[in-house]
Motif scaffolding. Structure first.
Motif, PDB file in Angstrom:
ATOM      1  N   ASN A   1       0.852  -1.179   0.000  1.00  0.00           N
ATOM      2  CA  ASN A   1       0.000   0.000   0.000  1.00  0.00           C
ATOM      3  C   ASN A   1       0.891   1.234   0.000  1.00  0.00           C
ATOM      4  O   ASN A   1       1.473   1.582   1.013  1.00  0.00           O
ATOM      5  N   LEU A   2       0.989   1.871  -1.162  1.00  0.00           N
ATOM      6  CA  LEU A   2       1.787   3.085  -1.317  1.00  0.00           C
ATOM      7  C   LEU A   2       0.885   4.291  -1.570  1.00  0.00           C
ATOM      8  O   LEU A   2       1.316   5.273  -2.161  1.00  0.00           O
ATOM      9  N   SER A   3      -0.366   4.205  -1.137  1.00  0.00           N
ATOM     10  CA  SER A   3      -1.303   5.294  -1.409  1.00  0.00           C
ATOM     11  C   SER A   3      -0.789   6.591  -0.799  1.00  0.00           C
ATOM     12  O   SER A   3      -0.384   6.633   0.355  1.00  0.00           O
ATOM     13  N   GLY A   4      -0.766   7.614  -1.635  1.00  0.00           N
ATOM     14  CA  GLY A   4      -0.319   8.931  -1.200  1.00  0.00           C
ATOM     15  C   GLY A   4       1.187   9.098  -1.091  1.00  0.00           C
ATOM     16  O   GLY A   4       1.669  10.157  -0.709  1.00  0.00           O
TER      17      GLY A   4
ATOM     18  N   ALA B   1      -0.743   8.629  -5.251  1.00  0.00           N
ATOM     19  CA  ALA B   1       0.704   8.834  -5.156  1.00  0.00           C
ATOM     20  C   ALA B   1       1.149   9.870  -6.184  1.00  0.00           C
ATOM     21  O   ALA B   1       0.520  10.058  -7.222  1.00  0.00           O
ATOM     22  N   ASP B   2       2.242  10.548  -5.904  1.00  0.00           N
ATOM     23  CA  ASP B   2       2.819  11.525  -6.826  1.00  0.00           C
ATOM     24  C   ASP B   2       4.021  10.896  -7.509  1.00  0.00           C
ATOM     25  O   ASP B   2       5.051  10.667  -6.888  1.00  0.00           O
ATOM     26  N   LEU B   3       3.870  10.593  -8.811  1.00  0.00           N
ATOM     27  CA  LEU B   3       4.931   9.971  -9.606  1.00  0.00           C
ATOM     28  C   LEU B   3       5.479  10.947 -10.644  1.00  0.00           C
ATOM     29  O   LEU B   3       6.019  10.530 -11.664  1.00  0.00           O
ATOM     30  N   SER B   4       5.380  12.233 -10.374  1.00  0.00           N
ATOM     31  CA  SER B   4       5.858  13.257 -11.306  1.00  0.00           C
ATOM     32  C   SER B   4       7.346  13.070 -11.580  1.00  0.00           C
ATOM     33  O   SER B   4       8.153  12.980 -10.664  1.00  0.00           O
ATOM     34  N   GLY B   5       7.698  12.988 -12.857  1.00  0.00           N
ATOM     35  CA  GLY B   5       9.098  12.879 -13.253  1.00  0.00           C
ATOM     36  C   GLY B   5       9.744  11.536 -12.962  1.00  0.00           C
ATOM     37  O   GLY B   5      10.947  11.363 -13.156  1.00  0.00           O
ATOM     38  N   ALA B   6       8.974  10.552 -12.524  1.00  0.00           N
ATOM     39  CA  ALA B   6       9.529   9.230 -12.208  1.00  0.00           C
ATOM     40  C   ALA B   6       9.908   8.483 -13.483  1.00  0.00           C
ATOM     41  O   ALA B   6       9.290   8.654 -14.526  1.00  0.00           O
ATOM     42  N   VAL B   7      10.945   7.646 -13.401  1.00  0.00           N
ATOM     43  CA  VAL B   7      11.351   6.796 -14.512  1.00  0.00           C
ATOM     44  C   VAL B   7      10.513   5.529 -14.438  1.00  0.00           C
ATOM     45  O   VAL B   7      10.637   4.749 -13.496  1.00  0.00           O
ATOM     46  N   LEU B   8       9.626   5.356 -15.434  1.00  0.00           N
ATOM     47  CA  LEU B   8       8.632   4.277 -15.415  1.00  0.00           C
ATOM     48  C   LEU B   8       8.878   3.296 -16.558  1.00  0.00           C
ATOM     49  O   LEU B   8       8.111   3.207 -17.496  1.00  0.00           O
ATOM     50  N   LYS B   9       9.936   2.517 -16.480  1.00  0.00           N
ATOM     51  CA  LYS B   9      10.270   1.561 -17.538  1.00  0.00           C
ATOM     52  C   LYS B   9      10.230   0.135 -17.005  1.00  0.00           C
ATOM     53  O   LYS B   9      10.676  -0.129 -15.890  1.00  0.00           O
ATOM     54  N   ASN B  10       9.704  -0.778 -17.833  1.00  0.00           N
ATOM     55  CA  ASN B  10       9.715  -2.213 -17.534  1.00  0.00           C
ATOM     56  C   ASN B  10       9.101  -2.549 -16.179  1.00  0.00           C
ATOM     57  O   ASN B  10       9.648  -3.348 -15.422  1.00  0.00           O
TER      58      ASN B  10
ATOM     59  N   ASN C   1       0.430  -5.680 -12.869  1.00  0.00           N
ATOM     60  CA  ASN C   1      -0.780  -6.503 -12.835  1.00  0.00           C
ATOM     61  C   ASN C   1      -1.619  -6.161 -11.605  1.00  0.00           C
ATOM     62  O   ASN C   1      -1.138  -6.231 -10.479  1.00  0.00           O
ATOM     63  N   ASP C   2      -2.870  -5.791 -11.833  1.00  0.00           N
ATOM     64  CA  ASP C   2      -3.830  -5.488 -10.763  1.00  0.00           C
ATOM     65  C   ASP C   2      -3.398  -4.352  -9.838  1.00  0.00           C
ATOM     66  O   ASP C   2      -3.847  -4.275  -8.696  1.00  0.00           O
ATOM     67  N   ALA C   3      -2.531  -3.472 -10.285  1.00  0.00           N
ATOM     68  CA  ALA C   3      -2.129  -2.313  -9.473  1.00  0.00           C
ATOM     69  C   ALA C   3      -3.201  -1.227  -9.574  1.00  0.00           C
ATOM     70  O   ALA C   3      -3.851  -1.065 -10.605  1.00  0.00           O
ATOM     71  N   ASN C   4      -3.415  -0.487  -8.496  1.00  0.00           N
ATOM     72  CA  ASN C   4      -4.411   0.585  -8.439  1.00  0.00           C
ATOM     73  C   ASN C   4      -3.704   1.934  -8.459  1.00  0.00           C
ATOM     74  O   ASN C   4      -3.062   2.315  -7.494  1.00  0.00           O
ATOM     75  N   PHE C   5      -3.832   2.662  -9.580  1.00  0.00           N
ATOM     76  CA  PHE C   5      -3.226   3.981  -9.732  1.00  0.00           C
ATOM     77  C   PHE C   5      -4.269   5.102  -9.687  1.00  0.00           C
ATOM     78  O   PHE C   5      -3.986   6.212 -10.104  1.00  0.00           O
ATOM     79  N   LYS C   6      -5.469   4.816  -9.191  1.00  0.00           N
ATOM     80  CA  LYS C   6      -6.551   5.810  -9.183  1.00  0.00           C
ATOM     81  C   LYS C   6      -6.089   7.079  -8.465  1.00  0.00           C
ATOM     82  O   LYS C   6      -5.626   7.037  -7.320  1.00  0.00           O
ATOM     83  N   GLY C   7      -6.185   8.204  -9.145  1.00  0.00           N
ATOM     84  CA  GLY C   7      -5.842   9.497  -8.564  1.00  0.00           C
ATOM     85  C   GLY C   7      -4.356   9.768  -8.448  1.00  0.00           C
ATOM     86  O   GLY C   7      -3.950  10.792  -7.901  1.00  0.00           O
ATOM     87  N   ALA C   8      -3.520   8.889  -8.994  1.00  0.00           N
ATOM     88  CA  ALA C   8      -2.060   9.125  -8.970  1.00  0.00           C
ATOM     89  C   ALA C   8      -1.713  10.245  -9.951  1.00  0.00           C
ATOM     90  O   ALA C   8      -2.366  10.417 -10.980  1.00  0.00           O
ATOM     91  N   SER C   9      -0.676  10.999  -9.629  1.00  0.00           N
ATOM     92  CA  SER C   9      -0.249  12.125 -10.456  1.00  0.00           C
ATOM     93  C   SER C   9       1.021  11.761 -11.203  1.00  0.00           C
ATOM     94  O   SER C   9       1.988  11.268 -10.622  1.00  0.00           O
ATOM     95  N   PHE C  10       0.993  12.033 -12.527  1.00  0.00           N
ATOM     96  CA  PHE C  10       2.153  11.766 -13.391  1.00  0.00           C
ATOM     97  C   PHE C  10       2.633  13.032 -14.085  1.00  0.00           C
ATOM     98  O   PHE C  10       3.318  12.955 -15.084  1.00  0.00           O
ATOM     99  N   LYS C  11       2.287  14.193 -13.580  1.00  0.00           N
ATOM    100  CA  LYS C  11       2.603  15.468 -14.250  1.00  0.00           C
ATOM    101  C   LYS C  11       4.082  15.696 -14.332  1.00  0.00           C
ATOM    102  O   LYS C  11       4.853  15.392 -13.496  1.00  0.00           O
TER     103      LYS C  11
END
Length: 89
Positions: free
Chosen positions: A42-45, A66-75, A79-89
């Motif tokens: 649980n990494l919510s927020g 969660a705030d994932l702004s500027g995160a490196v999102l490779k590979n 599966n079944d992850a919940n990203f509802k309301g997460a920020s990727f700006k």
């Protein structure tokens, strides 16, 4: 035990960190979490801004708000992850 690298960043993969099925309320700003196992966690927020999470496993995790702004999102395993309301700006 935490390790500190010369670059000033903590490396979870070098430490063999396992966050499997834990609840984490944390600020990982600029951290190197390459290859980390967050499966079922649980990494919510959580603040994951500018984090390197390349090749990490988020299967079944709650990353809502969660705030994932500027995160490196490779590979990633998502599966079944919940990203509802997460920020990727």
């Amino acid at each position: 035990m935490l390790k500190y690298s010369k670059s000033g960043l903590y490396s979870a993969s070098e430490m063999g960190t396992l966050f499997n099925r834990v609840t984490v309320s944390a600020n990982f700003l600029n951290a190197n979490l390459h290859g980390t196992n967050f499966k079922g966690s649980n990494l919510s927020g959580a603040i994951l801004k500018f984090v390197d999470i390349t090749s990490s496993d988020f299967s079944g995790s709650n990353i809502s708000g969660a705030d994932l702004s500027g995160a490196v999102l490779k590979n990633l395993r998502l599966n079944d992850a919940n990203f509802k309301g997460a920020s990727f700006k």
